[in-house]
Design a protein around this motif. Structure first.
Motif, PDB file in Angstrom:
ATOM      1  N   LYS A  33       0.835  -1.161  -0.116  1.00 21.53           N
ATOM      2  CA  LYS A  33      -0.002   0.022  -0.014  1.00 21.53           C
ATOM      3  C   LYS A  33       1.003   1.309   0.058  1.00 21.53           C
ATOM      4  O   LYS A  33       0.530   2.412  -0.715  1.00 21.53           O
ATOM      5  CB  LYS A  33      -0.907  -0.116   1.127  1.00 21.53           C
ATOM      6  N   GLU A  34       1.844   1.127   0.914  1.00 18.23           N
ATOM      7  CA  GLU A  34       2.863   2.351   0.644  1.00 18.23           C
ATOM      8  C   GLU A  34       3.671   2.641  -0.472  1.00 18.23           C
ATOM      9  O   GLU A  34       3.620   3.698  -0.783  1.00 18.23           O
ATOM     10  CB  GLU A  34       3.855   2.093   1.920  1.00 18.23           C
ATOM     11  N   LYS A  35       4.090   1.464  -1.093  1.00 16.38           N
ATOM     12  CA  LYS A  35       4.664   1.823  -2.422  1.00 16.38           C
ATOM     13  C   LYS A  35       3.638   2.385  -3.528  1.00 16.38           C
ATOM     14  O   LYS A  35       3.963   3.186  -4.226  1.00 16.38           O
ATOM     15  CB  LYS A  35       5.362   0.342  -2.879  1.00 16.38           C
ATOM     16  N   LEU A  36       2.554   1.655  -3.651  1.00 13.28           N
ATOM     17  CA  LEU A  36       1.413   2.180  -4.449  1.00 13.28           C
ATOM     18  C   LEU A  36       1.200   3.580  -4.379  1.00 13.28           C
ATOM     19  O   LEU A  36       0.930   4.228  -5.229  1.00 13.28           O
ATOM     20  CB  LEU A  36       0.300   1.280  -4.497  1.00 13.28           C
ATOM     21  N   SER A  37       1.238   4.120  -3.042  1.00 13.83           N
ATOM     22  CA  SER A  37       0.675   5.527  -2.946  1.00 13.83           C
ATOM     23  C   SER A  37       1.794   6.326  -3.278  1.00 13.83           C
ATOM     24  O   SER A  37       1.578   7.394  -3.405  1.00 13.83           O
ATOM     25  CB  SER A  37       0.377   5.569  -1.555  1.00 13.83           C
ATOM     26  N   ARG A  38       2.867   5.833  -3.343  1.00 15.13           N
ATOM     27  CA  ARG A  38       4.208   6.664  -3.821  1.00 15.13           C
ATOM     28  C   ARG A  38       4.508   6.852  -5.215  1.00 15.13           C
ATOM     29  O   ARG A  38       5.273   7.542  -5.681  1.00 15.13           O
ATOM     30  CB  ARG A  38       5.801   6.187  -2.998  1.00 15.13           C
ATOM     31  N   PHE A  39       3.751   5.830  -6.074  1.00  8.05           N
ATOM     32  CA  PHE A  39       3.960   6.017  -7.446  1.00  8.05           C
ATOM     33  C   PHE A  39       3.317   7.017  -7.987  1.00  8.05           C
ATOM     34  O   PHE A  39       1.894   7.493  -7.879  1.00  8.05           O
ATOM     35  CB  PHE A  39       3.390   4.894  -8.174  1.00  8.05           C
ATOM     36  N   LEU A  40       4.010   8.015  -8.989  1.00 12.59           N
ATOM     37  CA  LEU A  40       3.430   9.300  -9.585  1.00 12.59           C
ATOM     38  C   LEU A  40       3.295   8.689 -10.970  1.00 12.59           C
ATOM     39  O   LEU A  40       4.431   8.913 -11.903  1.00 12.59           O
ATOM     40  CB  LEU A  40       4.421  10.359  -9.563  1.00 12.59           C
ATOM     41  N   PHE A  41       2.173   8.411 -11.367  1.00  6.05           N
ATOM     42  CA  PHE A  41       2.010   7.931 -12.687  1.00  6.05           C
ATOM     43  C   PHE A  41       1.838   8.990 -13.706  1.00  6.05           C
ATOM     44  O   PHE A  41       1.154  10.049 -13.456  1.00  6.05           O
ATOM     45  CB  PHE A  41       0.797   6.985 -12.798  1.00  6.05           C
ATOM     46  N   PHE A  42       2.632   8.962 -14.848  1.00  5.68           N
ATOM     47  CA  PHE A  42       2.318   9.997 -15.767  1.00  5.68           C
ATOM     48  C   PHE A  42       2.387   9.636 -17.345  1.00  5.68           C
ATOM     49  O   PHE A  42       3.034   8.694 -17.579  1.00  5.68           O
ATOM     50  CB  PHE A  42       3.492  11.388 -15.256  1.00  5.68           C
ATOM     51  N   CYS A  72       0.459  17.769 -23.871  1.00  4.09           N
ATOM     52  CA  CYS A  72       0.128  17.738 -22.501  1.00  4.09           C
ATOM     53  C   CYS A  72       0.506  16.666 -21.793  1.00  4.09           C
ATOM     54  O   CYS A  72       1.358  15.865 -22.329  1.00  4.09           O
ATOM     55  CB  CYS A  72      -1.524  17.581 -22.560  1.00  4.09           C
ATOM     56  N   PHE A  73       0.684  16.953 -20.363  1.00  3.17           N
ATOM     57  CA  PHE A  73       1.178  16.073 -19.660  1.00  3.17           C
ATOM     58  C   PHE A  73       0.315  15.774 -18.254  1.00  3.17           C
ATOM     59  O   PHE A  73      -0.162  16.554 -17.802  1.00  3.17           O
ATOM     60  CB  PHE A  73       2.708  17.074 -18.816  1.00  3.17           C
ATOM     61  N   SER A  74      -0.162  14.435 -18.495  1.00  9.06           N
ATOM     62  CA  SER A  74      -1.077  13.977 -17.425  1.00  9.06           C
ATOM     63  C   SER A  74      -0.469  13.058 -16.336  1.00  9.06           C
ATOM     64  O   SER A  74       0.570  12.353 -16.540  1.00  9.06           O
ATOM     65  CB  SER A  74      -2.179  13.366 -18.150  1.00  9.06           C
ATOM     66  N   TYR A  75      -0.855  13.267 -15.034  1.00 10.28           N
ATOM     67  CA  TYR A  75      -0.406  12.759 -13.923  1.00 10.28           C
ATOM     68  C   TYR A  75      -1.279  12.225 -12.888  1.00 10.28           C
ATOM     69  O   TYR A  75      -2.403  12.552 -12.977  1.00 10.28           O
ATOM     70  CB  TYR A  75       0.762  13.394 -13.358  1.00 10.28           C
ATOM     71  N   GLY A  76      -1.000  11.082 -12.245  1.00 13.26           N
ATOM     72  CA  GLY A  76      -1.885  10.784 -11.255  1.00 13.26           C
ATOM     73  C   GLY A  76      -1.333   9.770 -10.204  1.00 13.26           C
ATOM     74  O   GLY A  76      -0.265   9.661 -10.217  1.00 13.26           O
ATOM     75  N   ILE A  77      -2.418   9.681  -9.067  1.00 14.92           N
ATOM     76  CA  ILE A  77      -1.732   8.974  -7.931  1.00 14.92           C
ATOM     77  C   ILE A  77      -2.916   8.086  -7.457  1.00 14.92           C
ATOM     78  O   ILE A  77      -3.957   8.395  -7.851  1.00 14.92           O
ATOM     79  CB  ILE A  77      -1.322   9.927  -6.775  1.00 14.92           C
ATOM     80  N   TRP A  78      -2.492   6.974  -6.866  1.00 17.02           N
ATOM     81  CA  TRP A  78      -3.536   6.059  -6.234  1.00 17.02           C
ATOM     82  C   TRP A  78      -3.610   6.261  -4.696  1.00 17.02           C
ATOM     83  O   TRP A  78      -2.374   6.787  -4.033  1.00 17.02           O
ATOM     84  CB  TRP A  78      -3.216   4.895  -6.510  1.00 17.02           C
ATOM     85  N   LYS A  79      -4.704   6.995  -4.059  1.00 16.51           N
ATOM     86  CA  LYS A  79      -4.596   7.209  -2.707  1.00 16.51           C
ATOM     87  C   LYS A  79      -5.853   6.581  -2.039  1.00 16.51           C
ATOM     88  O   LYS A  79      -6.971   7.005  -2.077  1.00 16.51           O
ATOM     89  CB  LYS A  79      -4.889   8.674  -2.413  1.00 16.51           C
ATOM     90  N   GLU A  80      -5.682   5.669  -1.068  1.00  7.00           N
ATOM     91  CA  GLU A  80      -6.384   4.994  -0.213  1.00  7.00           C
ATOM     92  C   GLU A  80      -7.673   4.386  -1.205  1.00  7.00           C
ATOM     93  O   GLU A  80      -8.978   4.507  -1.014  1.00  7.00           O
ATOM     94  CB  GLU A  80      -7.230   5.810   0.673  1.00  7.00           C
TER      95      GLU A  80
END
Length: 227
Positions: free
Chosen positions: A4-13, A69-77
């Motif tokens: 869970k900690e690692k997934l929440s640290r990924f900055l997807f782009f 364009c530059f799109s980015y996202g995160i997974w949070k809870e």
């Protein structure tokens, strides 16, 4: 595999790219020197003509193209959050905003993550920042670093495991039951769409790519029992 900690640290782009001009004719008129250099590149690559090369291949060349364009996202809870940085008039301003975002993300321990980013997205962003006189954020800077010291996660390398056989992002997400983001346009259509007033469609496509990346990693996280 993914905590869970690692997934929440990924900055997807993901980025979408196109030519700096509508077509090769405009390129020749506005930047004769650049057009001549691109013509030599087209000949070196064995393309049918610089006109066709510009139409079909310009989105692969940071030296002659632009970031749409530059799109980015995160997974949070369990929640997926996706945002986009774009500027149809000033690429340097777009990159300045990306620079600020990546610098802050790196300082917070986020890991730049995406599909084939080492071969494409990072190369574009890195070179484009230098071309516009911007310092490359440390989290993606490769200068005087060993490969393992650059903390980025290329999902394509991971998905291929040790295989030398190529695999597309669409193939990978299909195999995991994730809908294709290419339900409106796909990469080869970005240049034409951008230059015909379709930036909103390009952004929507880019954001769907990022969402699909997050869904892929979150599915792996679920397989491993929410460790």
């Amino acid at each position: 595999m993914f905590s869970k900690e690692k997934l929440s640290r990924f900055l997807f782009f993901d980025i979408e790219t196109c030519g700096s001009y509508r077509d090769f004719e405009d390129f020749q008129r506005e930047d004769p020197e650049g057009a001549e250099i691109f013509k030599k590149k087209s000949e070196r690559l064995g393309l049918e003509s610089p006109e066709v090369g510009y139409r079909d291949k310009i989105a692969l060349s940071p030296e002659f193209g632009r970031i749409a364009c530059f799109s980015y996202g995160i997974w949070k809870e369990g929640e997926i959050i996706v945002r986009t940085i774009h500027d149809s008039h000033d690429e340097k301003e777009l990159l300045r905003k990306v620079n600020i975002m990546l610098t802050k993300a790196g300082a917070n321990g986020m890991i730049p993550t995406g599909w084939n980013i080492k071969n494409f997205d990072l190369a574009w962003v890195y070179r484009k920042m230098l071309m516009h006189g911007l310092r490359v954020p440390d989290c993606i800077n490769t200068y005087e670093k060993k490969p393992w010291e650059v903390n980025v996660f290329d999902m394509k390398e991971w998905w291929k495991v040790f295989s030398n056989l190529d695999v597309t992002f669409e193939e990978a997400i299909y195999s995991m039951g994730i809908p294709s983001p290419k339900d409106d346009i796909e990469g080869s259509m970005v240049h034409h769409t951008y230059w015909n007033g379709g930036l909103d469609r390009v952004i929507a496509y880019c954001e769907k790519d990022v969402k699909a990346m997050i869904l892929l990693c979150s599915k792996i996280y679920e397989i491993y029992g929410h460790a």
